[in-house]
Scaffold this active site. Structure first.
Site, PDB file in Angstrom:
ATOM      1  N   GLN A 156      -0.043 -12.880 -12.250  1.00 52.92           N
ATOM      2  CA  GLN A 156      -0.424 -11.399 -12.299  1.00 52.92           C
ATOM      3  C   GLN A 156       0.822 -11.042 -13.064  1.00 52.92           C
ATOM      4  O   GLN A 156       0.895  -9.782 -13.756  1.00 52.92           O
ATOM      5  CB  GLN A 156      -0.417 -11.013 -10.851  1.00 52.92           C
ATOM      6  CG  GLN A 156      -0.490  -9.593 -10.918  1.00 52.92           C
ATOM      7  CD  GLN A 156      -0.858  -8.895  -9.493  1.00 52.92           C
ATOM      8  OE1 GLN A 156      -2.122  -8.995  -9.292  1.00 52.92           O
ATOM      9  NE2 GLN A 156      -0.152  -8.516  -8.748  1.00 52.92           N
ATOM     10  N   GLU A 199       1.768  -2.206 -14.520  1.00 50.06           N
ATOM     11  CA  GLU A 199       3.023  -1.964 -14.113  1.00 50.06           C
ATOM     12  C   GLU A 199       4.156  -1.990 -15.189  1.00 50.06           C
ATOM     13  O   GLU A 199       5.367  -2.170 -15.004  1.00 50.06           O
ATOM     14  CB  GLU A 199       3.408  -2.878 -13.221  1.00 50.06           C
ATOM     15  CG  GLU A 199       2.402  -2.812 -12.001  1.00 50.06           C
ATOM     16  CD  GLU A 199       2.887  -4.245 -10.749  1.00 50.06           C
ATOM     17  OE1 GLU A 199       3.713  -5.137 -11.023  1.00 50.06           O
ATOM     18  OE2 GLU A 199       2.349  -3.772  -9.806  1.00 50.06           O
ATOM     19  N   ASP A 235       4.989 -13.367  -9.643  1.00 47.05           N
ATOM     20  CA  ASP A 235       3.995 -13.121  -8.577  1.00 47.05           C
ATOM     21  C   ASP A 235       2.529 -13.637  -8.919  1.00 47.05           C
ATOM     22  O   ASP A 235       2.132 -12.964 -10.137  1.00 47.05           O
ATOM     23  CB  ASP A 235       3.638 -11.536  -8.356  1.00 47.05           C
ATOM     24  CG  ASP A 235       2.742 -11.317  -7.491  1.00 47.05           C
ATOM     25  OD1 ASP A 235       2.182 -12.301  -6.753  1.00 47.05           O
ATOM     26  OD2 ASP A 235       2.681 -10.105  -7.088  1.00 47.05           O
ATOM     27  N   GLU A 276       6.014 -15.307  -5.774  1.00 43.92           N
ATOM     28  CA  GLU A 276       5.552 -14.343  -4.795  1.00 43.92           C
ATOM     29  C   GLU A 276       4.014 -14.618  -4.881  1.00 43.92           C
ATOM     30  O   GLU A 276       3.414 -15.136  -5.755  1.00 43.92           O
ATOM     31  CB  GLU A 276       5.345 -12.830  -5.057  1.00 43.92           C
ATOM     32  CG  GLU A 276       4.762 -11.929  -4.244  1.00 43.92           C
ATOM     33  CD  GLU A 276       4.907 -10.479  -4.779  1.00 43.92           C
ATOM     34  OE1 GLU A 276       5.931 -10.126  -5.401  1.00 43.92           O
ATOM     35  OE2 GLU A 276       3.901  -9.782  -4.493  1.00 43.92           O
ATOM     36  N   ASP A 303       2.771 -11.520   0.150  1.00 43.48           N
ATOM     37  CA  ASP A 303       2.606 -10.284  -0.052  1.00 43.48           C
ATOM     38  C   ASP A 303       1.208 -10.292   0.641  1.00 43.48           C
ATOM     39  O   ASP A 303       1.122  -9.565   1.698  1.00 43.48           O
ATOM     40  CB  ASP A 303       2.537  -9.924  -1.565  1.00 43.48           C
ATOM     41  CG  ASP A 303       1.852  -8.546  -1.847  1.00 43.48           C
ATOM     42  OD1 ASP A 303       1.571  -7.829  -0.741  1.00 43.48           O
ATOM     43  OD2 ASP A 303       1.505  -8.159  -2.972  1.00 43.48           O
ATOM     44  N   LYS A 328       5.241  -3.109   1.856  1.00 39.15           N
ATOM     45  CA  LYS A 328       4.698  -2.121   1.061  1.00 39.15           C
ATOM     46  C   LYS A 328       4.236  -1.129   2.125  1.00 39.15           C
ATOM     47  O   LYS A 328       3.106  -1.525   2.865  1.00 39.15           O
ATOM     48  CB  LYS A 328       3.533  -2.648   0.351  1.00 39.15           C
ATOM     49  CG  LYS A 328       3.556  -3.235  -0.841  1.00 39.15           C
ATOM     50  CD  LYS A 328       2.305  -4.008  -1.318  1.00 39.15           C
ATOM     51  CE  LYS A 328       2.860  -4.605  -2.943  1.00 39.15           C
ATOM     52  NZ  LYS A 328       1.464  -5.324  -3.327  1.00 39.15           N
ATOM     53  N   ARG A 357       3.544  -0.233  -5.794  1.00 37.98           N
ATOM     54  CA  ARG A 357       2.199  -0.640  -6.122  1.00 37.98           C
ATOM     55  C   ARG A 357       1.878  -0.493  -7.635  1.00 37.98           C
ATOM     56  O   ARG A 357       2.571   0.120  -8.121  1.00 37.98           O
ATOM     57  CB  ARG A 357       0.973   0.209  -5.352  1.00 37.98           C
ATOM     58  CG  ARG A 357       1.458   0.222  -3.689  1.00 37.98           C
ATOM     59  CD  ARG A 357       1.207  -1.109  -3.048  1.00 37.98           C
ATOM     60  NE  ARG A 357       0.113  -1.921  -3.244  1.00 37.98           N
ATOM     61  CZ  ARG A 357      -0.640  -2.423  -2.523  1.00 37.98           C
ATOM     62  NH1 ARG A 357      -0.714  -1.651  -1.111  1.00 37.98           N
ATOM     63  NH2 ARG A 357      -1.657  -3.231  -2.671  1.00 37.98           N
ATOM     64  N   SER A 358       0.759  -1.078  -7.707  1.00 39.74           N
ATOM     65  CA  SER A 358       0.532  -1.269  -9.180  1.00 39.74           C
ATOM     66  C   SER A 358      -0.065   0.399  -9.711  1.00 39.74           C
ATOM     67  O   SER A 358       0.337   0.626 -11.017  1.00 39.74           O
ATOM     68  CB  SER A 358      -0.605  -2.242  -9.725  1.00 39.74           C
ATOM     69  OG  SER A 358      -1.725  -2.251  -8.842  1.00 39.74           O
ATOM     70  N   LYS A 379      11.212  -4.269  -5.688  1.00 40.57           N
ATOM     71  CA  LYS A 379      10.289  -4.285  -6.577  1.00 40.57           C
ATOM     72  C   LYS A 379       9.529  -3.280  -7.039  1.00 40.57           C
ATOM     73  O   LYS A 379       9.044  -2.785  -6.373  1.00 40.57           O
ATOM     74  CB  LYS A 379       9.305  -5.744  -5.890  1.00 40.57           C
ATOM     75  CG  LYS A 379       8.309  -6.175  -7.015  1.00 40.57           C
ATOM     76  CD  LYS A 379       7.187  -6.878  -6.485  1.00 40.57           C
ATOM     77  CE  LYS A 379       6.253  -7.623  -7.602  1.00 40.57           C
ATOM     78  NZ  LYS A 379       5.049  -7.971  -7.206  1.00 40.57           N
TER      79      LYS A 379
HETATM   80  P1  PGA Z   1      -1.005  -4.300  -6.241  1.00 41.93           P
HETATM   81  O1  PGA Z   1      -0.212  -5.376  -7.005  1.00 41.93           O
HETATM   82  O2  PGA Z   1      -0.013  -2.868  -6.000  1.00 41.93           O
HETATM   83  O3  PGA Z   1      -2.056  -4.058  -7.115  1.00 41.93           O
HETATM   84  O4  PGA Z   1      -1.548  -4.777  -5.043  1.00 41.93           O
HETATM   85  C1  PGA Z   1       1.268  -5.485  -6.727  1.00 41.93           C
HETATM   86  C2  PGA Z   1       1.489  -7.082  -6.017  1.00 41.93           C
HETATM   87  O5  PGA Z   1       0.699  -7.757  -6.030  1.00 41.93           O
HETATM   88  O6  PGA Z   1       2.689  -7.147  -5.806  1.00 41.93           O
HETATM   89 ZN    ZN Z   2       1.972  -9.254  -5.110  1.00 43.58          ZN
END
Ligand code: PGA
Ligand code: ZN
Length: 405
Positions: A156, A199, A235, A276, A303, A328, A357-358, A379
């Protein structure tokens, strides 16, 4: 200390153009805090429910009918009391009634109102020292894949991990890596239109290994040319391509042993310092194998496996699953719940990495949280207004500790 006189909720949009909730908290001392809640795409199964079943519209209705009357009059210096009231109004174990994003926006807006009233930045208001001696590393997404970039690699996020420097130098280093990755992609794919993912990292039709080559090359270039400390990170968000006990990459499928071996290889070959979600979100023992193998060389960050929940971190501690946890706020819904997890991590020698977050918003308070939590990393991505806002807030916090000139 003054009290809450009003709270308001409204519909706003995140960086993906999706609806979310913004909260305003007003105190009788005249202070106002405003915060919006971000949203994930690769959400962990154990996160609280982001919105009520009726979506944002129901969240707004409940804001007026249930939340506002319940929190009016609460003392502005009692974050735990405010957050407990949100749980009480919600009445479910996972914020299913009011939504974790409603709770997040309110909880952070409340903290911001308090900081305003105290006339200090949020980091300080949450207990950061006036002159921090260390700063969180900048953990910045340079190349996107997985759910954040259709057509890109399976992994990702390909990350610049810029550590052990001032906010200024860390931000400079991470941005330089992002730029160098773009230049190299352009060199390798001269006729291809390059895009950016959710992102702000590049999106290009490259595989995992090629992306790692490009990232590691870009980090080495920045280290040589700028003499700044910056190293590759990833990640994997591995739960997203885990099915039937196997990790399904586009070009091959690995079982647990194969995946653990693959991780060991890439950490060594590319000098990865940040790793990650290398395995599925239920793989506490597998995580422990990864940590035993590479934990002395890099942060092994959980995560989706923890979703910022204290009880899941406890399981991870029992099994020695990782040496770091991603934090988060909207995975648990309030600052108080978040602080409880951070406290357990700290007491157990597990590093925290405070994360966006994304789908995010052009607000900077995440940097204040990272500094207040004493996190090893912030992050927050690198490009796009919603990412830059957090980097710039980190720079502001850094500048505020320098002697005036
Ligand atoms: P998400 O991705 O905000 O889409 O969950 C961010 C991450 O996985 O760190
Ligand atoms: Zn993550």
């Amino acid at each position: 200390m003054s009290r809450v006189t009003d709270v308001r909720l409204r519909r706003i949009y995140d960086s993906r153009g999706k609806e979310t909730v913004e909260a305003t908290v007003v105190s009788d001392g005249g202070a106002t805090g405003v915060a919006g809640a971000p949203s994930g795409a690769s959400t962990g199964t154990h996160e609280v429910q982001a919105f009520p079943n009726g979506g944002v519209a129901t969240a707004l209705e409940l804001g007026t009918s249930a939340i506002r009357p319940a929190v009016r009059g609460l003392a502005l210096d009692d974050q735990a009391g405010f957050d407990a009231k949100l749980h009480e109004v919600d009445g479910t174990p996972n914020f299913a009634r009011i939504g974790g994003n409603t709770a997040t926006a309110l909880s952070v807006a409340f903290a911001l109102a308090r900081a305003k009233e105290q006339e200090v930045d949020l980091a300080r208001s949450l207990g950061a020292p006036a002159r921090p001696t260390t700063w969180p590393a900048v953990v910045g997404n340079c190349l996107n894949g997985g759910r954040h970039a259709i057509g890109g690699p399976d992994i990702q996020e390909f990350i610049a991990f810029a550590a052990n420097a001032s906010p200024n130098d860390e931000v400079r280093a991470a941005l330089a890596v992002h730029r160098a990755v773009g230049e190299e992609l352009h060199r390798r794919l001269p006729t291809h239109a390059l895009g950016r993912g959710d992102e702000g990292g590049w999106v290009a039709p490259v595989g995992n290994v090629e992306a790692l080559d490009i990232l590691a090359g870009a980090c080495a270039k920045v280290r040589d040319e700028l003499h700044l400390s910056v190293h590759p990170g990833v990640d994997l968000a591995a739960s997203e391509f885990f099915r039937g006990n196997e990790y399904h990459y586009r070009d091959r499928t690995l079982d647990l042993d194969g995946q653990v071996a693959f991780l060991g290889e890439i950490v060594d070959r590319y000098g990865i310092r940040y790793l990650e979600d290398p395995l599925d979100q239920e793989e506490f023992d597998g995580f422990a194998r990864v940590t035993a193998a590479v934990g002395s060389k890099c942060l092994v960050v959980g995560d989706d496996i923890y979703t910022t929940r204290r009880e899941r971190l406890r399981t991870g501690l029992d099994r020695k699953s990782s040496n770091a946890i991603l934090i988060k706020v909207n995975q648990v819904g309030t600052l108080t719940d978040t602080l409880a997890t951070v406290a357990l991590a700290k007491a157990s020698g597990v590093a925290t990495v405070t994360s966006h977050r994304s789908g995010d918003l052009p607000e900077g308070w995440l940097a204040d949280l990272a500094v207040a939590f004493g996190s090893a990393g912030l992050k927050c991505g690198l490009l796009g207004g919603e990412r830059v806002a957090k980097l710039n807030e980190l720079l502001r916090l850094g500048a505020a500790t320098e002697a005036p000139h």
